[in-house]
Write a protein that holds these residues in place. Structure first.
Motif, PDB file in Angstrom:
ATOM      1  N   THR A   9      54.229  22.488  36.032  1.00  0.00           N
ATOM      2  CA  THR A   9      53.462  23.425  35.174  1.00  0.00           C
ATOM      3  C   THR A   9      52.489  24.342  35.698  1.00  0.00           C
ATOM      4  OG1 THR A   9      52.255  23.430  33.277  1.00  0.00           O
ATOM      5  CG2 THR A   9      51.948  21.636  34.536  1.00  0.00           C
ATOM      6  N   PHE A  10      52.593  25.375  35.427  1.00  0.00           N
ATOM      7  CA  PHE A  10      51.722  26.406  36.275  1.00  0.00           C
ATOM      8  C   PHE A  10      51.375  27.427  35.195  1.00  0.00           C
ATOM      9  CE2 PHE A  10      56.313  27.595  37.049  1.00  0.00           C
ATOM     10  CZ  PHE A  10      56.371  28.743  36.818  1.00  0.00           C
ATOM     11  N   THR A  11      50.668  28.375  35.735  1.00  0.00           N
ATOM     12  CA  THR A  11      50.019  29.374  34.710  1.00  0.00           C
ATOM     13  C   THR A  11      50.113  30.807  35.378  1.00  0.00           C
ATOM     14  OG1 THR A  11      48.388  28.047  33.874  1.00  0.00           O
ATOM     15  CG2 THR A  11      47.961  30.234  33.584  1.00  0.00           C
ATOM     16  N   ILE A  12      50.728  31.799  34.619  1.00  0.00           N
ATOM     17  CA  ILE A  12      50.867  32.922  35.471  1.00  0.00           C
ATOM     18  C   ILE A  12      49.696  33.935  34.518  1.00  0.00           C
ATOM     19  CG2 ILE A  12      52.338  35.265  35.478  1.00  0.00           C
ATOM     20  CD1 ILE A  12      53.278  32.868  37.204  1.00  0.00           C
ATOM     21  N   ALA A  13      48.787  34.214  35.234  1.00  0.00           N
ATOM     22  CA  ALA A  13      47.516  34.941  34.593  1.00  0.00           C
ATOM     23  C   ALA A  13      48.029  36.381  34.399  1.00  0.00           C
ATOM     24  CB  ALA A  13      46.348  34.848  35.692  1.00  0.00           C
ATOM     25  N   GLY A  14      47.159  37.020  33.642  1.00  0.00           N
ATOM     26  CA  GLY A  14      47.606  38.296  33.338  1.00  0.00           C
ATOM     27  C   GLY A  14      46.112  39.269  33.141  1.00  0.00           C
ATOM     28  N   ASN A  15      46.320  40.531  33.879  1.00  0.00           N
ATOM     29  CA  ASN A  15      45.371  41.298  33.808  1.00  0.00           C
ATOM     30  C   ASN A  15      46.092  42.730  33.409  1.00  0.00           C
ATOM     31  OD1 ASN A  15      43.004  42.588  34.103  1.00  0.00           O
ATOM     32  ND2 ASN A  15      42.701  42.390  36.482  1.00  0.00           N
ATOM     33  N   VAL A  16      46.387  42.922  32.212  1.00  0.00           N
ATOM     34  CA  VAL A  16      46.942  44.142  31.927  1.00  0.00           C
ATOM     35  C   VAL A  16      46.326  45.012  30.692  1.00  0.00           C
ATOM     36  CG1 VAL A  16      49.487  43.298  32.557  1.00  0.00           C
ATOM     37  CG2 VAL A  16      48.577  43.102  30.480  1.00  0.00           C
ATOM     38  N   GLU A  17      44.985  44.575  30.634  1.00  0.00           N
ATOM     39  CA  GLU A  17      44.258  45.291  29.752  1.00  0.00           C
ATOM     40  C   GLU A  17      44.175  46.794  29.727  1.00  0.00           C
ATOM     41  OE1 GLU A  17      43.014  44.242  26.958  1.00  0.00           O
ATOM     42  OE2 GLU A  17      44.040  42.225  26.982  1.00  0.00           O
ATOM     43  N   PRO A  18      44.811  47.472  28.931  1.00  0.00           N
ATOM     44  CA  PRO A  18      44.683  48.914  29.008  1.00  0.00           C
ATOM     45  C   PRO A  18      42.948  49.475  28.951  1.00  0.00           C
ATOM     46  CG  PRO A  18      45.089  48.648  27.036  1.00  0.00           C
ATOM     47  CD  PRO A  18      45.096  47.289  27.610  1.00  0.00           C
ATOM     48  N   VAL A  19      42.768  50.713  29.598  1.00  0.00           N
ATOM     49  CA  VAL A  19      41.450  51.195  29.775  1.00  0.00           C
ATOM     50  C   VAL A  19      41.209  51.737  28.223  1.00  0.00           C
ATOM     51  CG1 VAL A  19      39.877  52.709  30.726  1.00  0.00           C
ATOM     52  CG2 VAL A  19      41.356  51.334  32.153  1.00  0.00           C
TER      53      VAL A  19
END
Length: 578
Positions: free
Chosen positions: A226-236
């Motif tokens: 099990t693993f996590t794919i982090a997300g940083n796709v927050e628009p400006v």
């Protein structure tokens, strides 16, 4: 007398096949006369409602012992119809599990008219043969396996049972105990981060494009990663200055702000960068900006509008006037030393005005101050030299001083009279170095004297008389002489070689005469005759001209007759005359 007619209405249906009125049954639809007297008539109108519903219990079915069967067809509940199965159900469908072959009936009733419909269905139950027990098997939690021809995915350990069927009916009841072993998960933590610059992550050979928690099985074991794919796709989140209104020629500042901590890259539609720009559009314009977060490459955009009001022009006309004594004026806080059209802008209005110049100056007339002459061609006045007569002026001390330079044209005149004579033989002469080809009076100025002289012309030419050179006649109406055609007799002349040649064109009027003698005779029976298109009523001699001949003829009287001719006499009394 008033007669009333009334109508009563009734319905016959499945639940009421006859309608009773005043104790009398009526069992057919129609109009009935039920009572009548002198003042009243009563009719009964009956209509029928025998609309029957449809009942559908579904097709006959065959099941194995222990299985269920669903009867009927799915229908929405309706207040018009009611359903009744002989197993006690009151719905369009019912589920049964008979242990032997059984027939079921469905009754559908129209609740408004009581009409019903019935349908039957048979469920045949096939007995099963002895069960088949398969040996136990193990799977990992979350896995699936093939059991009795079907894919099953049990979530916990336990006995699985299914009924198998063949062409001939039920074969057997198959059972198997399936052990579900718990899945051991190995947590790998954060295996990657998805952002706007990196839209996918490769983990153990698999590509992931969405952030979240993922599980990968380890084949051959009951373990999983099990693993996590982090997300940083927050628009400006970008905020831009709201729409603004300015006047043409003004400037406005547009500012962009974001919720991003740290540096942000701004790109404006004008090509400028940075969070703040200053614009000065001449017409209404739309501006947009894109903000980029350098940490994840995500962007945000916003748009605003600058409305430009075009100024209205107000014409004030002349507000100040410059003059020689007032070279500068102050208007609206500004100093103006040149005449012209000016304007300033205030509150989206262009105020146009003029600074005029009054060129009028008091004039001082000095008259003639100097005189030019042939012996004095130039004079000096007020420090200036003048060699031409005329009106002059100069400005001094805000005055226009006007004066004149005169010219004394009087010169002594010398009269020489005729100095040369032109003639046909001498068309031009030379005098005093000039050539003259026209007679007239001439003059020239020399040594401040006017010398006047004349060029004369001797128009006399020798005349040559040729006399008659051609003669016109009836047979020759035109002649050509010296290249000219003449059709009239007369005296003519032409000039050649400084001689006047005079000649005459004569005319010979003589015509040959033809004597025809007597051509017609007058008598009492023929007092008038027509000859050559003319009528003659008197005897005598006559003539006419034709084809350049004079034709003479006579109209004679008949012998023994006397012709009287009364002419130019006035008679006022009856009587005999001779």
């Amino acid at each position: 007398m008033h007669h009333d007619v009334d109508y009563d209405y009734g319905v016959i249906s499945c639940v009421n096949p006859c309608y009773f009125y005043n104790g009398v049954p009526y069992c057919q639809a129609g109009t009935y006369l039920v009572s009548q007297d002198n003042c009243h008539t009563q009719f009964l109108i009956l209509v029928e409602d025998f609309s029957f519903p449809q009942a559908n219990a579904g097709p006959d079915q065959t099941i194995c012992l222990g299985e269920d069967a669903t009867l009927g067809i799915p229908l929405p509940n309706s207040p018009i119809y009611s359903y009744y199965w002989d197993n006690g159900a009151f719905t369009p469908q019912t589920t049964v599990a008979p242990t032997n072959t059984t027939s079921y009936s469905l009754v559908v009733t129209n609740v408004f008219n009581g009409c019903t419909a019935t349908d039957n269905v048979t469920v045949t139950v096939m007995p099963s043969i002895p069960a088949t027990n398969l040996p136990p098997t193990s799977i990992c939690e979350g896995e699936c396996l093939l059991f009795a021809g079907e894919i099953i995915c049990p979530s916990a350990s336990g006995m699985q049972t299914t009924m198998l069927q063949s062409w001939f009916g039920c074969d057997s009841l198959v059972t198997q105990f399936i052990v579900v072993q718990p899945l051991l998960q190995i947590d790998l933590g954060v295996a990657g981060t998805i952002d706007c610059q990196n839209p996918s992550v490769d983990v153990m050979g698999n590509i992931y494009t969405q952030p979240g928690v993922y599980i990968i099985d380890n084949p051959g074991t009951c373990t999983a990663y099990t693993f996590t794919i982090a997300g940083n796709v927050e628009p400006v989140n970008l905020t831009l200055s709201p729409a603004q209104t300015i006047c043409a020629g003004e400037s406005v500042t547009l500012a962009a702000t974001t919720d991003v901590s740290g540096s942000v890259l701004f790109n404006w539609s004008t090509g400028e960068t940075g969070p703040v720009i200053t614009v000065s559009p001449q017409t209404s314009a739309v501006y947009s900006v894109i903000a980029t977060d350098p940490q994840n490459g995500c962007t945000g955009s916003a748009t605003t509008q600058v409305l430009v009001n075009q100024p209205q022009t107000i014409q004030l006309g002349v507000v100040e006037t410059l003059s020689c004594t007032q070279p500068c004026v102050t208007y609206n806080g500004e100093t103006y030393c040149q005449p012209g059209s000016y304007s300033y802008t205030a509150n989206c209005e262009v105020v146009a005005f003029e600074i005029a110049y009054d060129e009028t100056l008091p004039t001082v007339q000095l008259g003639v101050v100097e005189t030019l002459s042939c012996t004095q061609p130039c004079v000096t006045y007020n420090g200036e030299t003048y060699c031409q007569p005329g009106s002059y002026s100069y400005t001094a001390n805000c005055e226009v001083v006007e004066f004149e330079i005169a010219y004394d044209e009087t010169l002594p005149t010398v009269q020489l009279g005729v100095v040369e004579t032109l003639s046909c033989a001498q068309p031009c002469v030379t005098y005093n170095g000039e050539t003259y080809c026209q007679p007239g009076s001439y003059s020239y100025t020399a040594n401040c004297e006017v010398v006047e002289f004349e060029i004369a012309y001797d128009a006399t030419l020798p005349t040559v008389q040729l006399g008659v050179v051609e003669t016109l006649s009836c047979t020759q109406p035109c002649v050509t002489y010296n290249g000219e055609t003449y059709c009239q007799p007369g005296s003519y002349s032409y000039t050649a070689n400084c001689e006047v040649v005079e000649f005459e064109i004569a005319y010979d009027e003589t015509l040959p005469t033809v004597q025809l003698g007597v051509v017609e005779t007058l008598n009492c029976a023929q007092p008038c005759v027509t000859y050559n298109g003319e009528t003659y009523c008197q005897p005598g001699s006559y003539s006419y001209t034709a084809n350049c001949e004079v034709v003479e003829f006579e109209i004679a009287p008949q012998l023994g007759h006397v012709w009287l001719e009364l002419r130019d006499m006035t008679y006022c009394q009856p009587g005999s005359y001779s």
